[in-house]
Write an enzyme that holds these catalytic residues in place. Structure first.
Site, PDB file in Angstrom:
ATOM      1  N   GLU A  12       0.901  -1.332   0.044  1.00  0.00           N
ATOM      2  CA  GLU A  12       0.066   0.055   0.126  1.00  0.00           C
ATOM      3  C   GLU A  12       1.097   1.392  -0.079  1.00  0.00           C
ATOM      4  O   GLU A  12       0.405   2.142  -0.644  1.00  0.00           O
ATOM      5  CB  GLU A  12      -0.918   0.035   1.374  1.00  0.00           C
ATOM      6  CG  GLU A  12      -2.254  -0.699   0.861  1.00  0.00           C
ATOM      7  CD  GLU A  12      -2.998  -0.172  -0.456  1.00  0.00           C
ATOM      8  OE1 GLU A  12      -3.044   0.966  -0.546  1.00  0.00           O
ATOM      9  OE2 GLU A  12      -3.225  -1.096  -1.068  1.00  0.00           O
ATOM     10  N   ASP A  71      10.795  -3.576  -9.607  1.00  0.00           N
ATOM     11  CA  ASP A  71      11.559  -4.123  -8.570  1.00  0.00           C
ATOM     12  C   ASP A  71      12.583  -3.326  -8.055  1.00  0.00           C
ATOM     13  O   ASP A  71      13.085  -2.806  -8.988  1.00  0.00           O
ATOM     14  CB  ASP A  71      12.100  -5.648  -9.468  1.00  0.00           C
ATOM     15  CG  ASP A  71      12.817  -6.515  -8.402  1.00  0.00           C
ATOM     16  OD1 ASP A  71      12.024  -6.905  -7.557  1.00  0.00           O
ATOM     17  OD2 ASP A  71      13.932  -7.171  -8.885  1.00  0.00           O
ATOM     18  N   ARG A 183      12.815   4.832  -6.555  1.00  0.00           N
ATOM     19  CA  ARG A 183      11.368   4.679  -7.292  1.00  0.00           C
ATOM     20  C   ARG A 183      10.896   5.864  -7.630  1.00  0.00           C
ATOM     21  O   ARG A 183      10.083   5.917  -8.704  1.00  0.00           O
ATOM     22  CB  ARG A 183      10.418   4.078  -5.953  1.00  0.00           C
ATOM     23  CG  ARG A 183       9.556   3.261  -6.595  1.00  0.00           C
ATOM     24  CD  ARG A 183       8.656   2.202  -5.456  1.00  0.00           C
ATOM     25  NE  ARG A 183       9.370   2.436  -4.183  1.00  0.00           N
ATOM     26  CZ  ARG A 183      10.196   1.738  -3.543  1.00  0.00           C
ATOM     27  NH1 ARG A 183      10.848   0.451  -4.194  1.00  0.00           N
ATOM     28  NH2 ARG A 183      10.679   1.945  -2.255  1.00  0.00           N
TER      29      ARG A 183
HETATM   30  P1  IMP Z   1      10.749  -5.194  -3.840  1.00  0.00           P
HETATM   31  O1  IMP Z   1      10.898  -4.120  -4.943  1.00  0.00           O
HETATM   32  O2  IMP Z   1       9.302  -4.710  -3.270  1.00  0.00           O
HETATM   33  O3  IMP Z   1      11.024  -6.539  -4.092  1.00  0.00           O
HETATM   34  O4  IMP Z   1      11.969  -4.726  -2.837  1.00  0.00           O
HETATM   35  C1  IMP Z   1      13.103  -5.289  -2.774  1.00  0.00           C
HETATM   36  C2  IMP Z   1      13.506  -4.889  -1.319  1.00  0.00           C
HETATM   37  O5  IMP Z   1      14.835  -3.946  -1.349  1.00  0.00           O
HETATM   38  C3  IMP Z   1      12.763  -4.523  -0.166  1.00  0.00           C
HETATM   39  O6  IMP Z   1      12.267  -5.569   0.513  1.00  0.00           O
HETATM   40  C4  IMP Z   1      13.946  -3.820   0.563  1.00  0.00           C
HETATM   41  O7  IMP Z   1      14.564  -4.751   1.421  1.00  0.00           O
HETATM   42  C5  IMP Z   1      14.705  -3.146  -0.360  1.00  0.00           C
HETATM   43  N1  IMP Z   1      14.209  -1.949  -0.517  1.00  0.00           N
HETATM   44  C6  IMP Z   1      13.810  -1.293  -1.732  1.00  0.00           C
HETATM   45  N2  IMP Z   1      13.486  -0.148  -1.784  1.00  0.00           N
HETATM   46  C7  IMP Z   1      13.725   0.421  -0.610  1.00  0.00           C
HETATM   47  C8  IMP Z   1      13.860   1.578   0.208  1.00  0.00           C
HETATM   48  O8  IMP Z   1      13.306   2.561  -0.363  1.00  0.00           O
HETATM   49  N3  IMP Z   1      14.048   1.716   1.237  1.00  0.00           N
HETATM   50  C9  IMP Z   1      14.679   0.575   2.031  1.00  0.00           C
HETATM   51  N4  IMP Z   1      14.485  -0.457   1.570  1.00  0.00           N
HETATM   52  C10 IMP Z   1      14.414  -0.865   0.265  1.00  0.00           C
END
Ligand code: IMP
Length: 202
Positions: A12, A71, A183
Site C-alpha cells: 500500500e 523491482d 522509485r
Molecule cells: P521489492 O522491490 O518490493 O521486491 O523490494 C525489494 C527490497 O529492497 C525491499 O524488501 C527492501 O529490502 C529493499 N528496498 C527497496 N527499496 C527500498 C527503500 O526505499 N528503502 C529501503 N529498502 C528498500
C-alpha cells in the site's frame, strides 16, 4: 484504449507513492487487490529490470490491461553489489531488518568512508496489450552508515546515509524521500514514456 492501469504490487505504501506521481496522467490506477487479481510470481530474473518485466508481463496476460511492476533493492559496493536483487530475501525473508542492517554494518566495520558506497535502485516495467514492454530505471547514491538512524521509510533506510544531507533516508519525510528516491526517479521517467505511448495509442 482502456483508461486503467494495474500496478502489480500488494504494498500500500508503494501504491500511495505511485498514485501521487502518476496522478496527472488522468488514469485510474488499481492495485492487484483492487483489480481482483492474485498471483504468485517467481521472480527468477538475473536483473532488477528482468524481474520487473516478468511481473508486469505475467499480470498483463492475466488481466488484459496495461500493467506496471517494479523491482528494487540495495547494492553495496564493498559487498560486490549484494544484496542486490536478493534484497528482500537477504538472510531470509522473515529475518528482521534490525538484524539484516546490523549484519551489513558489521561486514563493513573498519571500512573507510570512501569504500562505503551504496545505492538504492529501482526498475519499472510497463506491459501493454499489444505486447510491447517499456522499462525505466532510477537510482540514488549514498553510503552504508556506521550506526542505524531514523524511524521513517522501511527496509534498509536506517543504514542508507546521504552524505550531502548528513541524514539516512529513514530520517527524511515521505515527501522528501519521494523527491530523491530510486522509485520516485524511475516512476517519473516511466510517466514520460507512458504519456508518449498512450498518446500513440490514441
Ligand atoms: P521489492 O522491490 O518490493 O521486491 O523490494 C525489494 C527490497 O529492497 C525491499 O524488501 C527492501 O529490502 C529493499 N528496498 C527497496 N527499496 C527500498 C527503500 O526505499 N528503502 C529501503 N529498502 C528498500
Amino acid at each position: 484504449m482502456g483508461n486503467k492501469i494495474i500496478f502489480a504490487t500488494s504494498n500500500e505504501g508503494k501504491m500511495k507513492e505511485i498514485r501521487m506521481i502518476l496522478a496527472d496522467l488522468g488514469l485510474e490506477i488499481q492495485s492487484m487487490k483492487e483489480a481482483g487479481l492474485c498471483a504468485d510470481i517467481v521472480e527468477d530474473g538475473a536483473t532488477f529490470e528482468e524481474n520487473a518485466c516478468i511481473k508486469a508481463s505475467t499480470i498483463q496476460k492475466l488481466s488484459g490491461e496495461i500493467v506496471l511492476a517494479d523491482d528494487s533493492g540495495l547494492e553495496v559496493d564493498y559487498l560486490g553489489g549484494a544484496p542486490g536483487i536478493y534484497s528482500a530475501r537477504y538472510m531470509g525473508e522473515d529475518t528482521s531488518y534490525e538484524i539484516k542492517n546490523q549484519a551489513i554494518m558489521d561486514k563493513l566495520a573498519g571500512v573507510k568512508d570512501t569504500e562505503r558506497g551504496a545505492r538504492f535502485v529501482c526498475a519499472i516495467a510497463a506491459a501493454f496489450p499489444d505486447g510491447e514492454v517499456l522499462t525505466a530505471y532510477g537510482a540514488v547514491e549514498g553510503q552504508i552508515s556506521r550506526k542505524s538512524a531514523g524511524e521513517g521509510g522501511f527496509g534498509y533506510d536506517p543504514i542508507f546515509y546521504l552524505p550531502e544531507r548528513g541524514l539516512t533516508t529513514a530520517e527524511l519525510s515521505p515527501e522528501e524521500k519521494n523527491e530523491i528516491s530510486h522509485r520516485g526517479k524511475a516512476l517519473r521517467a516511466m510517466k514520460e514514456k507512458l504519456r508518449k505511448k498512450l498518446g500513440d495509442m490514441g
